[in-house]
Design a protein around this motif. Structure first.
Motif, PDB file in Angstrom:
ATOM      1  N   LEU A 212     -44.280  17.652  13.770  1.00 17.34           N
ATOM      2  CA  LEU A 212     -44.653  17.918  12.380  1.00 17.34           C
ATOM      3  C   LEU A 212     -43.609  17.418  11.391  1.00 17.34           C
ATOM      4  O   LEU A 212     -43.935  17.154  10.231  1.00 17.34           O
ATOM      5  N   GLU A 213     -42.376  17.295  11.826  1.00 22.39           N
ATOM      6  CA  GLU A 213     -41.342  16.763  10.939  1.00 22.39           C
ATOM      7  C   GLU A 213     -41.285  15.233  10.983  1.00 22.39           C
ATOM      8  O   GLU A 213     -40.397  14.622  10.388  1.00 22.39           O
ATOM      9  N   ARG A 214     -42.243  14.620  11.682  1.00 22.26           N
ATOM     10  CA  ARG A 214     -42.376  13.159  11.722  1.00 22.26           C
ATOM     11  C   ARG A 214     -43.748  12.714  11.226  1.00 22.26           C
ATOM     12  O   ARG A 214     -44.260  11.655  11.621  1.00 22.26           O
ATOM     13  N   LEU A 215     -44.340  13.515  10.362  1.00 17.53           N
ATOM     14  CA  LEU A 215     -45.659  13.186   9.824  1.00 17.53           C
ATOM     15  C   LEU A 215     -45.643  11.891   9.021  1.00 17.53           C
ATOM     16  O   LEU A 215     -46.661  11.209   8.908  1.00 17.53           O
ATOM     17  N   SER A 216     -44.491  11.558   8.462  1.00 16.52           N
ATOM     18  CA  SER A 216     -44.391  10.327   7.665  1.00 16.52           C
ATOM     19  C   SER A 216     -44.675   9.090   8.502  1.00 16.52           C
ATOM     20  O   SER A 216     -45.052   8.043   7.963  1.00 16.52           O
ATOM     21  N   LEU A 217     -44.508   9.200   9.832  1.00 14.22           N
ATOM     22  CA  LEU A 217     -44.804   8.073  10.722  1.00 14.22           C
ATOM     23  C   LEU A 217     -46.297   7.986  11.046  1.00 14.22           C
ATOM     24  O   LEU A 217     -46.786   6.938  11.469  1.00 14.22           O
ATOM     25  N   LEU A 218     -46.996   9.089  10.843  1.00 11.68           N
ATOM     26  CA  LEU A 218     -48.421   9.136  11.156  1.00 11.68           C
ATOM     27  C   LEU A 218     -49.301   8.845   9.953  1.00 11.68           C
ATOM     28  O   LEU A 218     -50.433   8.375  10.106  1.00 11.68           O
ATOM     29  N   GLN A 219     -48.827   9.157   8.766  1.00 10.36           N
ATOM     30  CA  GLN A 219     -49.658   9.024   7.572  1.00 10.36           C
ATOM     31  C   GLN A 219     -48.863   8.372   6.443  1.00 10.36           C
ATOM     32  O   GLN A 219     -47.842   8.890   6.001  1.00 10.36           O
ATOM     33  N   LYS A 220     -49.345   7.237   5.980  1.00 11.67           N
ATOM     34  CA  LYS A 220     -48.709   6.571   4.856  1.00 11.67           C
ATOM     35  C   LYS A 220     -48.824   7.451   3.619  1.00 11.67           C
ATOM     36  O   LYS A 220     -49.874   8.032   3.346  1.00 11.67           O
ATOM     37  N   GLY A 221     -47.754   7.573   2.873  1.00 11.79           N
ATOM     38  CA  GLY A 221     -47.749   8.370   1.655  1.00 11.79           C
ATOM     39  C   GLY A 221     -47.019   9.688   1.810  1.00 11.79           C
ATOM     40  O   GLY A 221     -46.571  10.270   0.831  1.00 11.79           O
ATOM     41  N   ILE A 222     -46.879  10.166   3.061  1.00 11.63           N
ATOM     42  CA  ILE A 222     -46.095  11.382   3.292  1.00 11.63           C
ATOM     43  C   ILE A 222     -44.622  10.993   3.284  1.00 11.63           C
ATOM     44  O   ILE A 222     -44.183  10.121   4.047  1.00 11.63           O
ATOM     45  N   ILE A 223     -43.854  11.611   2.411  1.00  8.85           N
ATOM     46  CA  ILE A 223     -42.431  11.276   2.266  1.00  8.85           C
ATOM     47  C   ILE A 223     -41.588  12.041   3.273  1.00  8.85           C
ATOM     48  O   ILE A 223     -40.741  11.485   3.962  1.00  8.85           O
ATOM     49  N   SER A 224     -41.828  13.336   3.368  1.00  9.93           N
ATOM     50  CA  SER A 224     -41.077  14.160   4.321  1.00  9.93           C
ATOM     51  C   SER A 224     -41.872  15.413   4.630  1.00  9.93           C
ATOM     52  O   SER A 224     -42.784  15.783   3.894  1.00  9.93           O
ATOM     53  N   SER A 225     -41.511  16.067   5.728  1.00  9.57           N
ATOM     54  CA  SER A 225     -42.151  17.328   6.117  1.00  9.57           C
ATOM     55  C   SER A 225     -41.118  18.199   6.803  1.00  9.57           C
ATOM     56  O   SER A 225     -40.264  17.698   7.537  1.00  9.57           O
ATOM     57  N   GLN A 226     -41.194  19.495   6.545  1.00  6.50           N
ATOM     58  CA  GLN A 226     -40.202  20.422   7.095  1.00  6.50           C
ATOM     59  C   GLN A 226     -40.896  21.685   7.583  1.00  6.50           C
ATOM     60  O   GLN A 226     -41.754  22.235   6.911  1.00  6.50           O
ATOM     61  N   VAL A 227     -40.494  22.149   8.780  1.00  7.16           N
ATOM     62  CA  VAL A 227     -41.093  23.323   9.413  1.00  7.16           C
ATOM     63  C   VAL A 227     -40.152  24.515   9.306  1.00  7.16           C
ATOM     64  O   VAL A 227     -38.953  24.390   9.530  1.00  7.16           O
ATOM     65  N   ASN A 228     -40.706  25.669   8.933  1.00 13.40           N
ATOM     66  CA  ASN A 228     -39.995  26.938   9.051  1.00 13.40           C
ATOM     67  C   ASN A 228     -40.602  27.653  10.249  1.00 13.40           C
ATOM     68  O   ASN A 228     -41.707  28.184  10.170  1.00 13.40           O
ATOM     69  N   PHE A 229     -39.879  27.639  11.375  1.00 14.25           N
ATOM     70  CA  PHE A 229     -40.452  28.129  12.631  1.00 14.25           C
ATOM     71  C   PHE A 229     -40.714  29.630  12.580  1.00 14.25           C
ATOM     72  O   PHE A 229     -41.724  30.107  13.101  1.00 14.25           O
ATOM     73  N   ILE A 230     -39.796  30.390  11.958  1.00 20.25           N
ATOM     74  CA  ILE A 230     -39.959  31.842  11.905  1.00 20.25           C
ATOM     75  C   ILE A 230     -41.209  32.218  11.125  1.00 20.25           C
ATOM     76  O   ILE A 230     -42.012  33.052  11.555  1.00 20.25           O
ATOM     77  N   LYS A 231     -41.396  31.603   9.970  1.00 18.07           N
ATOM     78  CA  LYS A 231     -42.553  31.919   9.136  1.00 18.07           C
ATOM     79  C   LYS A 231     -43.796  31.131   9.524  1.00 18.07           C
ATOM     80  O   LYS A 231     -44.886  31.391   9.027  1.00 18.07           O
ATOM     81  N   LYS A 232     -43.618  30.142  10.422  1.00 16.78           N
ATOM     82  CA  LYS A 232     -44.719  29.252  10.839  1.00 16.78           C
ATOM     83  C   LYS A 232     -45.361  28.582   9.624  1.00 16.78           C
ATOM     84  O   LYS A 232     -46.577  28.605   9.440  1.00 16.78           O
ATOM     85  N   THR A 233     -44.502  28.009   8.792  1.00 12.50           N
ATOM     86  CA  THR A 233     -44.986  27.294   7.616  1.00 12.50           C
ATOM     87  C   THR A 233     -44.554  25.836   7.692  1.00 12.50           C
ATOM     88  O   THR A 233     -43.550  25.493   8.317  1.00 12.50           O
ATOM     89  N   LEU A 234     -45.318  24.991   7.034  1.00 12.61           N
ATOM     90  CA  LEU A 234     -45.041  23.553   6.979  1.00 12.61           C
ATOM     91  C   LEU A 234     -45.017  23.131   5.522  1.00 12.61           C
ATOM     92  O   LEU A 234     -45.999  23.313   4.801  1.00 12.61           O
ATOM     93  N   SER A 235     -43.889  22.591   5.088  1.00 14.36           N
ATOM     94  CA  SER A 235     -43.745  22.106   3.715  1.00 14.36           C
ATOM     95  C   SER A 235     -43.799  20.582   3.739  1.00 14.36           C
ATOM     96  O   SER A 235     -43.060  19.942   4.485  1.00 14.36           O
ATOM     97  N   ILE A 236     -44.676  20.000   2.919  1.00 13.40           N
ATOM     98  CA  ILE A 236     -44.896  18.547   2.928  1.00 13.40           C
ATOM     99  C   ILE A 236     -44.660  17.991   1.531  1.00 13.40           C
ATOM    100  O   ILE A 236     -45.204  18.490   0.540  1.00 13.40           O
ATOM    101  N   THR A 237     -43.864  16.960   1.466  1.00 10.41           N
ATOM    102  CA  THR A 237     -43.661  16.214   0.226  1.00 10.41           C
ATOM    103  C   THR A 237     -44.384  14.882   0.383  1.00 10.41           C
ATOM    104  O   THR A 237     -44.150  14.154   1.358  1.00 10.41           O
ATOM    105  N   TYR A 238     -45.278  14.554  -0.560  1.00  6.68           N
ATOM    106  CA  TYR A 238     -46.049  13.323  -0.414  1.00  6.68           C
ATOM    107  C   TYR A 238     -46.214  12.631  -1.765  1.00  6.68           C
ATOM    108  O   TYR A 238     -46.013  13.223  -2.831  1.00  6.68           O
TER     109      TYR A 238
END
Length: 781
Positions: free
Chosen positions: A101-127
């Motif tokens: 999930l922290e390598r989403l930028s390699l899967l989808q053009k336009g995604i700049i970065s992605s960061q996972v909070n494992f404890i909260k099970k959340t995914l933050s995406i900058t695109y």
């Protein structure tokens, strides 16, 4: 049976093979190919069982996410072309998930970065919103098996930022306290002031400057609370605390500017620092858990509305009476509707708690909260979401709970008399000493007001209950706040739901009653169940250990049974036999010969009998939405008169109200939205969950299902913790009484009073922490 290379599940249908690797479905194969194309195959090397089977997708499923109004509410940042969004992703479970999930930028053009909070099970995406739409981002995430939770609750707007003011006040007090002590080091060591007179004076002024933010900023909540209390003609605990802080500041400032002493700014800043630590400790809750959930946390954000031959995604808020909607397999029905077209098999366990699917005919009313099992159906909306039966039940005023913080009331009540007594003692002592020595009188009054500051009393409950909260959390019992501890200690009755509470959610015990089946017959049954989507078919399929074979002429009669070749399985009416028990049954027939039936019972939790027997000092009740097929079994655990089946959510709510009207303190333990009313109305509502990060109804506490057997220990521990609080009150009073005795006699200087004050606070903190830790260890033996 081979396991899928991607998700490691057993392959239950025709095998799909690529590069000598086996996949259970097209979805898993697609994810594998996607990762391979982007050279991300290391995903499978990082953790075992890394893969997640992607969910069902249909074209246009997420198009509503491109609506400007929805985007405004979902995005946490949106400036020019850069946007940031955060999603809850329950499927995150291991290091491989994080890596991918922290390598989403390699899967989808336009995604700049992605960061996972494992404890909260959340995914933050900058695109980059000019290169990719939010709907495309979500489609890509869902395609690799990590579909985010997007529900109606998110449309309430951005979540409020956590108030960091208390943390800032604590930081300021801690910084100033440490530096004031450092600058006072020469004074602590008894060094000759004349040798360092210049530095001595400078250090004193620096201490004064450092004390200013502590006095005016960090201590402000106590002054404000004291002012509001006096304004309401009530002397709360913050009045004597504020008085002590004020006297310390004035006395210290006088000594420094008059040159007669060094003041007590170290004691002042230390007092405020310890008080704020206690407040922070008490207010700290499990921010990755949600205790306040309503129906909006479960409903989808949008639904498919039909207009002629066109389909359009419309947000639930805009769903109105008369709209025709399309509900697909596995989707939740968001409003009360009439069935217009299709074969509806509705699973209402989400609302009623009973694990049973009901067939609905054209023209039947289907209430909000039901889930469609099978093909797509068309419905006409009768009432909008806010007017549905489910939401009206949720908004029932009876759901509201009056949280009476009696520990706070006790301390405030003590403070009321305490403050008056201390002021009287200080005034009479000052008048007495004024006859002999004015300077001595000022010293006595100052010493009394300083030593009598009830800081230890104020710290007793926060530290004792705060540590109790931490210990329970470490043992997977998560309380909303410290007030719940006191409420649990007063409980007289415990009311249990059955399904998912006393039994394990999603697990059933299957036994076959009738003629013994040979291996060929077992294989035929397993193969027949494989192609059915009915919940009971899936349970039987998973319970039978046999090889799969190919069957012909498969047919499913919706809501009745399934047929293939010469095998028939289904209800008693379908097989045309008499139903023997009320418990779930699936009857079996081979070549016209009745073989018997599969008896399906919910699987009880481990140590259920011993756990309930340890709670025998409480009055135990069982209320369930299921039929009464297990009444006989439940009589082994509960009094017959307190066992109630076939109860609707409103019935459960009323049952709690009746018990409370008889003066009982009620703890309700449930697991689903059908228990929400009872959970909220009860004095303590506990939601039991197989996964504490998954959705659960609004509650006071979340109990991890794996620690259900520890419930008696947790209840005893809360009672003992309250005794620790009262014991710490006694210790605090002993310090105050002893200190005042010497202060009144004129044998205690203000500096000694200022030293004694933090010592009493430290004593209480150490006592509460050590005692609560010891008690829990003793109870857990």
């Amino acid at each position: 049976m081979k396991a899928c290379f991607h998700c490691n599940d057993k392959c239950i249908s025709n095998l799909i093979c690529i590069n000598e690797k086996v996949f259970c479905c097209e979805g898993c194969k697609m994810v594998y190919q996607l990762l391979e194309e982007n050279q991300l195959n290391d995903y499978y090397q990082i953790s075992e069982n890394a893969g997640v089977t992607p969910s069902h997708y249909f074209k246009g499923k997420y198009t509503y996410l491109d609506n400007d109004e929805i985007l405004h509410k979902l995005l946490s940042f949106n400036d020019s072309d850069i946007a940031v969004v955060q999603f809850d992703v329950p499927a995150i479970h291991c290091s491989s998930c994080i890596w991918l999930l922290e390598r989403l930028s390699l899967l989808q053009k336009g995604i700049i970065s992605s960061q996972v909070n494992f404890i909260k099970k959340t995914l933050s995406i900058t695109y980059n919103s000019s290169q990719v739409r939010l709907s495309e981002v979500v489609v890509k995430i869902a395609a690799i098996g990590y579909e985010p939770i997007i529900n109606l609750d998110m449309l309430k707007g951005k979540k409020e930022q956590i108030n960091k003011t208390d943390t800032n006040r604590l930081g300021v007090a801690g910084f100033c306290f440490g530096n004031i002590m450092l600058l006072s080091l020469a004074d602590y060591l008894g060094m000759d002031k004349n040798e360092f007179s210049m530095f001595y004076t400078v250090f004193n002024y620096l201490n004064f400057l450092l004390a200013l933010p502590v006095f005016f900023y960090s201590a402000w909540p106590y002054f404000n609370s004291a002012y509001l209390g006096i304004k309401q003609h009530w002397l709360n605990i913050d009045v004597p605390i504020s008085l002590g802080i004020f006297v310390l500041f004035i006395r210290s400032s006088y000594e420094i500017f008059s040159g007669i002493g060094t003041g007590y700014f170290d004691s002042l800043s230390g007092l405020v620092f310890f008080l704020l630590i206690g407040k922070y400790f008490q207010n700290k809750t499990y921010q990755h858990l949600s205790f306040e959930r309503d129906y909006k946390s479960y409903f989808p954000m949008a639904v498919t509305v039909l207009s002629g031959k066109n389909e359009k995604q419309v947000t639930i808020d805009n769903l109105a009476k008369g709209h025709k909607i399309l509900i697909r397999n596995g989707e939740l029905i968001p409003a009360d509707c009439i069935l217009v077209k299709g074969k509806a098999i509705i699973d209402s366990s989400f609302v009623t708690g009973e694990v049973r699917s009901l067939k609905k005919n054209i023209g039947d009313t289907i209430y909000a909260g039901g889930k469609q099992i099978g093909g797509g159906i068309e419905l006409e909306v009768l009432n909008d979401v806010s007017q549905s039966y489910l939401t009206q039940l949720w908004n029932n005023p009876a759901f509201q709970k009056n949280n009476d913080q009696s520990i706070r009331r006790v301390t405030d009540k003590i403070s009321k008399y305490f403050t008056v007594i201390i002021l009287c003692i200080a005034v009479f002592s000052g008048i007495y000493w004024m006859q002999f020595d004015t300077g001595k009188a000022i010293q006595v009054v100052s010493a009394i007001l300083i030593v009598a500051c009830p800081c230890a009393l104020a710290l007793s409950a926060p530290f004792a209950l705060g540590n109790t909260l931490r210990i329970l959390g470490d043992n997977k019992f998560y309380l909303k706040n410290t007030d719940v501890i006191e409420q649990i200690s007063k409980i007289t009755n415990i009311v249990f739901d059955k399904t998912g509470t006393l039994t394990i959610s999603g697990k059933s015990a299957v036994s076959f009653i009738g003629k013994e089946l040979n291996s060929a017959e077992r294989s035929a049954v397993k193969s027949l169940c494989r192609d059915s989507n009915h919940p009971l078919s899936r349970i039987i399929y998973n319970a039978i250990d046999a090889e799969l074979i190919t069957l012909k002429n498969y047919k499913e009669v919706i809501g009745k049974g399934i047929v293939a070749d010469s095998i028939r399985m289904g209800s008693s009416t379908f097989i045309q036999v008499k139903k023997i028990e009320r418990i779930a049954q699936v009857h079996l027939e081979f070549e016209g010969i009745y073989m018997g039936y599969f008896k399906i019972e919910s699987q009880k939790r481990k140590h259920l009998e011993s756990t309930l027997s340890e709670l025998k000092n409480m009055k135990l009740h069982l209320i369930s939405g299921d039929n009464d097929a297990e009444r006989t079994d439940m009589k082994a655990y509960f009094p017959a008169k307190d066992i109630h089946f076939e109860m609707q959510p409103s019935d459960k709510l009323n049952y709690i109200k009746i018990l409370q009207s008889n003066g009982e303190n009620i703890m309700m333990i449930g697991d689903g939205l059908n228990d929400a009313g009872a959970l909220r109305k009860s004095d303590v509502g506990i939601s039991i969950s197989e996964d504490v990060n998954s959705f659960s109804p609004a509650c006071d506490a979340i109990l991890d299902a794996s620690t259900f057997s520890k419930l008696p220990i947790f209840i005893k521990f809360t009672s003992m913790a309250m005794k620790v609080v009262y014991a710490s009150f006694v210790i605090s009073f002993m310090y105050n009484i002893g200190g005042m005795y010497f202060a009144i006699k004129g044998e205690m200087t203000p500096i000694f009073a200022a030293i004694l004050m933090p010592i009493s606070s430290i004593t209480v903190v150490v006592f509460t922490n050590l005692t609560t830790n010891y008690i829990f260890k003793r109870l857990s033996r």
